[in-house]
Design an enzyme around this catalytic site. Structure first.
Site, mmCIF file in Angstrom:
data_model
loop_
_atom_site.group_PDB
_atom_site.id
_atom_site.type_symbol
_atom_site.label_atom_id
_atom_site.label_comp_id
_atom_site.label_asym_id
_atom_site.label_seq_id
_atom_site.Cartn_x
_atom_site.Cartn_y
_atom_site.Cartn_z
ATOM 1 C CE LYS A 19 -1.462 1.615 4.056
ATOM 2 N NZ LYS A 19 -1.179 3.023 4.429
ATOM 3 C CG ASN A 20 2.470 2.668 3.425
ATOM 4 O OD1 ASN A 20 1.333 3.055 3.176
ATOM 5 N ND2 ASN A 20 2.885 2.386 4.647
ATOM 6 C CG ASP A 50 3.653 1.360 9.332
ATOM 7 O OD1 ASP A 50 3.770 1.588 8.122
ATOM 8 O OD2 ASP A 50 3.472 2.260 10.173
ATOM 9 N NE ARG A 75 -6.924 4.868 6.020
ATOM 10 C CZ ARG A 75 -6.533 6.094 6.347
ATOM 11 N NH1 ARG A 75 -6.920 6.628 7.479
ATOM 12 N NH2 ARG A 75 -5.756 6.789 5.562
ATOM 13 C CB CYS A 134 -4.458 10.416 11.488
ATOM 14 S SG CYS A 134 -2.869 9.689 11.814
ATOM 15 N NE ARG A 174 -0.215 12.701 7.619
ATOM 16 C CZ ARG A 174 0.935 12.735 6.961
ATOM 17 N NH1 ARG A 174 1.361 11.655 6.371
ATOM 18 N NH2 ARG A 174 1.636 13.834 6.888
ATOM 19 N NE ARG A 220 1.293 10.543 10.159
ATOM 20 C CZ ARG A 220 0.702 9.509 9.571
ATOM 21 N NH1 ARG A 220 -0.408 9.048 10.074
ATOM 22 N NH2 ARG A 220 1.205 8.981 8.478
HETATM 23 C C1 EPZ Z 1 4.814 6.843 6.106
HETATM 24 O O1 EPZ Z 1 4.084 7.902 6.692
HETATM 25 C C2 EPZ Z 1 3.845 5.669 6.036
HETATM 26 N N1 EPZ Z 1 2.725 6.038 5.171
HETATM 27 C C3 EPZ Z 1 3.355 5.311 7.432
HETATM 28 O O2 EPZ Z 1 2.519 4.171 7.323
HETATM 29 C C4 EPZ Z 1 4.575 4.951 8.282
HETATM 30 O O3 EPZ Z 1 4.148 4.684 9.605
HETATM 31 C C5 EPZ Z 1 5.565 6.128 8.301
HETATM 32 O O4 EPZ Z 1 5.925 6.472 6.943
HETATM 33 C C6 EPZ Z 1 6.845 5.799 9.063
HETATM 34 O O5 EPZ Z 1 7.449 4.672 8.502
HETATM 35 C C7 EPZ Z 1 2.914 6.042 3.825
HETATM 36 O O6 EPZ Z 1 3.988 5.751 3.330
HETATM 37 C C8 EPZ Z 1 1.729 6.412 2.997
HETATM 38 P P1 EPZ Z 1 6.978 10.169 8.145
HETATM 39 P P2 EPZ Z 1 4.712 9.395 6.702
HETATM 40 O O7 EPZ Z 1 6.861 11.416 7.353
HETATM 41 O O8 EPZ Z 1 5.567 9.591 5.526
HETATM 42 C C9 EPZ Z 1 7.078 13.563 11.444
HETATM 43 C C10 EPZ Z 1 0.593 2.878 7.734
HETATM 44 O O9 EPZ Z 1 0.165 2.367 8.779
HETATM 45 N N2 EPZ Z 1 6.966 14.499 10.326
HETATM 46 O O10 EPZ Z 1 8.123 9.259 7.877
HETATM 47 O O11 EPZ Z 1 3.588 10.336 6.948
HETATM 48 C C11 EPZ Z 1 5.829 12.688 11.562
HETATM 49 O O12 EPZ Z 1 4.836 13.359 12.314
HETATM 50 C C12 EPZ Z 1 1.140 4.292 7.737
HETATM 51 O O13 EPZ Z 1 0.636 2.291 6.619
HETATM 52 C C13 EPZ Z 1 7.045 15.868 10.583
HETATM 53 O O14 EPZ Z 1 7.186 16.293 11.735
HETATM 54 O O15 EPZ Z 1 5.631 9.341 7.993
HETATM 55 C C14 EPZ Z 1 6.362 11.464 12.275
HETATM 56 O O16 EPZ Z 1 6.413 11.709 13.666
HETATM 57 C C15 EPZ Z 1 0.981 4.952 9.098
HETATM 58 N N3 EPZ Z 1 6.947 16.747 9.550
HETATM 59 C C16 EPZ Z 1 7.790 11.337 11.713
HETATM 60 O O17 EPZ Z 1 8.121 12.627 11.172
HETATM 61 C C17 EPZ Z 1 6.796 16.321 8.237
HETATM 62 O O18 EPZ Z 1 6.739 17.164 7.333
HETATM 63 C C18 EPZ Z 1 7.935 10.308 10.589
HETATM 64 O O19 EPZ Z 1 6.883 10.548 9.693
HETATM 65 C C19 EPZ Z 1 6.723 14.931 7.996
HETATM 66 C C20 EPZ Z 1 6.821 14.055 9.045
#
Ligand code: EPZ
Length: 436
Positions: free
Chosen positions: A41-42, A324, A416, A135, A111, A140
């Protein structure tokens, strides 16, 4: 009543029905047999967004039929692309992109819609993307995506809950250094940089297999990318990209969930069509906790190998233990002898499965980013409620080993990100039924 109104009512009715769906699970049966892994999915989400970068047709294969993918397909149609779904193959053609916008109504349901931000600016010179609300698992924000796009010359301002980005003369290569590792932030910027004028260097890039998968699709489309999968990625912009035909990688989180399902029920499960090299941290920790796991090039087999022992786990960016799979692993640790410290370093609120597991009999104490799990605690079936995608998987795993029947409510969260989870579990001998 007009046809349109009838159609809308029918869709709403179906949607409402889906919202009310529950899973009835009777626990206690060791899972046995083979299960096929779906596409990731990701990986599907960013590669779908990448199709906006060319006016030529793009064919994507092994796309899982899950709700988040349907949301992304709806968004691409909204942008003006044609999207044809044929089983697990999706054909997209963004001949023109008349509507470079991601509206709140769509973004609030997923998102990851912010993944169109980079492609829209790169292709059309502008984008208007609703800021994703938080969320269940955290705020996020996308501040890192925005700051990186500005480094490529985009003018960005935020108003009325939207990010407006402009690059009237196109984007230019720049030097991006992420303050913290972000998976979709890295993907967004790669997709912006491939059409920028000049070279872009991304430091502190995410190394997830899904980032590598997006880069391999873009390379097939004619992009020039080096270092995907490492912390430093170099991109030489090109004037335009062509179409491509690309099969995405298998879903490592789904595969890991089935590994844990086999372990927690003390069964013997063969996970086919997966990539064990994407799950080494999980495999290693499960072996330490006493499961027997054999791996082949595209399969993994988990078997009971005596009692499970508690091990400590800390989520990290790839190649560390995937956040995850944290909720699923916590369920497993309730069935392991001893004390397990589980630390969640990626998201600020990703322990919502813990109180529900406690209601089933688990002994878990949450202190900030750490959870302390004491095992072994026999679990008993109970009515439980899903809060987010991976917490749902955790409750389902617990229900598979709990004594008696569990009623898992709000399983639209499961829909989802897992393709036919109840069908696949039933195929392994689980007693699971979906009821409206
Ligand atoms: C991706 O989310 C995945 N989703 C998530 O999977 C996964 O948990 C996550 O990466 C971490 O591996 C997809 O790929 C669609 P991040 P993403 O940006 O990219 C903070 C699932 O269950 N952050 O790596 O949104 C953020 O809040 C989902 O399939 C900022 O502060 O995660 C988090 O604490 C859930 N500012 C950390 O960084 C930003 O601009 C890592 O988030 C971006 C992120």
């Amino acid at each position: 009543m007009g046809a349109a109104v009838a159609a809308r009512r029918a869709v709403t009715a179906v949607a409402a029905e889906k919202i009310m769906d529950k899973l009835l699970i009777r626990g206690g049966k060791p899972l046995e047999g083979e299960v096929e892994t779906s596409g990731a999915k990701n990986s599907a989400l960013p590669v779908l967004a990448a199709s906006l970068l060319t006016s030529e047709p793009v064919a994507l294969r092994r796309i899982p039929r899950v709700r988040d993918i349907a949301t992304m397909e709806k968004l691409l149609r909204y942008n003006g692309a044609s999207v044809d779904v044929d089983g697990d193959t999706v054909r997209i053609q963004a001949a023109t992109v008349p509507n470079p916008e991601a509206p709140y109504e769509i973004v609030k349901t997923m998102r990851a819609s912010s993944l169109v931000l980079g492609p829209l600016v790169a292709r059309t010179g502008r984008a208007r993307v609703s800021m994703p609300g938080g969320c269940a698992i955290g705020a996020r924000p996308i501040n890192l995506h925005v700051a990186a796009l500005e480094k490529l010359g985009a003018k960005i301002f935020q108003e009325h809950g939207y990010v407006e980005a402009r690059a009237d003369n196109g984007l230019r290569g720049g030097h991006v250094k992420f303050d913290r590792i972000t998976v979709t932030g890295t993907e967004d910027i790669i997709m912006a940089a491939v059409l920028a004028d000049g070279e872009t260097v991304i430091e502190n890039a995410a190394r997830e297999p899904e980032v590598v998968d997006v880069a391999s699709l873009l390379t097939r489309m004619g992009a020039r990318i080096d270092g995907a999968g490492t912390s430093t990625i170099r991109i030489q912009g090109v004037p335009r990209l062509g179409g491509a035909d690309h099969a995405i990688i298998p879903d490592r989180i789904e595969a890991g969930t089935f590994l844990i399902a086999g372990a927690i029920t003390g069964g013997d499960v063969l996970v086919r069509g997966c990539a064990p090299e994407h799950l080494m941290a999980t495999i290693e920790l499960m072996r330490q906790s006493g499961s027997s796991i054999e791996c082949g090039p595209d399969w993994m087999r988990v078997r009971k190998n005596g009692k499970l022992r508690s091990v400590d786990m800390k989520t990290m960016e790839f190649p560390g233990f995937a956040t995850d799979l944290q909720a699923q692993f916590m369920a497993l640790m309730t069935q392991a002898e001893g004390i397990s410290f589980v630390e969640e370093t990626i998201f600020e609120n990703r322990f919502m499965h813990a109180p529900e597991l406690v209601r089933m009999g688990a002994n878990i104490r949450v202190e900030g980013r750490k959870a302390i799990v004491a095992g072994v605690t026999p679990l008993s079936g109970a009515p439980v409620t899903c809060s987010d995608l991976r917490a749902s998987a955790s409750l389902i795993l617990a229900a598979l080993v709990a004594e008696g029947e569990s009623v898992v409510d709000r399983i639209y969260h499961v829909d989802r990100g897992y393709e036919g989870l109840e069908r696949k579990l039933a195929g392994l001998g689980a007693s699971v039924n979906r009821v409206a």
